[in-house]
Scaffold this motif. Structure first.
Motif, mmCIF file in Angstrom:
data_model
loop_
_atom_site.group_PDB
_atom_site.id
_atom_site.type_symbol
_atom_site.label_atom_id
_atom_site.label_comp_id
_atom_site.label_asym_id
_atom_site.label_seq_id
_atom_site.Cartn_x
_atom_site.Cartn_y
_atom_site.Cartn_z
ATOM 1 N N GLY A 280 -3.245 9.706 -2.802
ATOM 2 C CA GLY A 280 -1.844 9.854 -3.189
ATOM 3 C C GLY A 280 -1.684 10.862 -4.312
ATOM 4 N N GLY B 140 0.880 4.018 -2.842
ATOM 5 C CA GLY B 140 0.645 5.427 -2.523
ATOM 6 C C GLY B 140 1.780 6.319 -2.993
ATOM 7 N N TRP C 81 -6.260 5.216 -1.549
ATOM 8 C CA TRP C 81 -4.858 5.630 -1.688
ATOM 9 C C TRP C 81 -4.566 6.099 -3.110
ATOM 10 C CZ3 TRP C 81 -4.705 6.560 2.840
ATOM 11 C CH2 TRP C 81 -4.760 5.657 3.883
ATOM 12 N N ASN C 82 -5.264 5.544 -4.070
ATOM 13 C CA ASN C 82 -5.110 5.972 -5.457
ATOM 14 C C ASN C 82 -5.415 7.467 -5.581
ATOM 15 O OD1 ASN C 82 -4.956 5.972 -8.308
ATOM 16 N ND2 ASN C 82 -7.097 5.405 -8.473
ATOM 17 N N ALA D 234 0.833 -1.207 0.000
ATOM 18 C CA ALA D 234 0.000 0.000 0.000
ATOM 19 C C ALA D 234 0.868 1.258 0.000
ATOM 20 C CB ALA D 234 -0.941 0.003 1.202
#
Length: 197
Positions: A122, A65, A118-119, A61
């Motif tokens: 980030g 990120g 997180w896509n 993850a």
């Protein structure tokens, strides 16, 4: 943002040492002599499979990120003078993510359900920090690297709690190496920017 599996565990994971869990151990297709655990309780010479799962999942993850942060920074600053530096750091993160994608398959670790978040988060963090300029992007990178260093240290502590004798060397050279690499990345980018701004 560097590969975050604790050094001793990363070494054994990358070497695909046998994972033992009792009589139901079976070979991994296409992986030579490497073995697969039949259950998720004990693996990797006494480290529990849930610990391995947790470490690989969170580090995957983190690499995901980091890739999204650099994608956001490149969207804003990709054509500026700092673009090549960001691209170089992003390329390293792409390699880290590739390795964690491989480890997730090899160890049958599910990704976090938070990847869609997180896509977006980030990318927004990367683009947002880059909109503040080169210094803003650098502040983001340095802050993330500092957090990652603390995260590595927590993973090392977890492994030491699992088997103090086996992982006592993590308190010496390997931990130093991981921390050094993380700090060097941030420093290189800070030097590059400071020379030009």
């Amino acid at each position: 943002m560097a590969a975050a599996v604790a050094p001793a565990l990363r070494c054994s994971l990358l070497q695909r040492r046998p994972l033992r869990c009792g009589p139901g151990v079976r070979a991994v297709p296409g992986a030579g002599a490497a073995l697969r655990p039949c259950s998720s309780r004990v693996a990797q010479d006494g480290i529990t499979q849930p610990v391995i799962d947790r470490i690989i999942r969170v580090d995957h993850a983190g690499e995901y990120g980091a890739n999204r942060i650099y994608a956001g920074q490149m969207a804003v600053l990709g054509r500026s003078s700092v673009g090549p530096v960001i691209q170089q750091m992003w390329n390293q993160e792409k390699n880290h993510l590739k390795k964690f994608n491989e480890l997730m398959v090899a160890y049958r670790v599910r990704p976090t359900v938070l990847l869609p978040f997180w896509n977006i988060a980030g990318f927004v963090l990367g683009a947002g920090s880059a909109l503040l300029g080169k210094k803003g992007a650098m502040a983001c990178t340095v802050a993330v690297e500092e957090s990652i260093s603390e995260h590595y240290n927590n993973q090392i502590r977890t492994l030491i709690e699992e088997d103090p004798e086996k992982y006592k060397e993590l308190l010496q050279t390997p931990a130093y190496s991981v921390l050094k690499t993380a700090i060097q990345l941030g420093c290189k980018a800070a030097i590059f920017l400071s020379e030009r701004i």
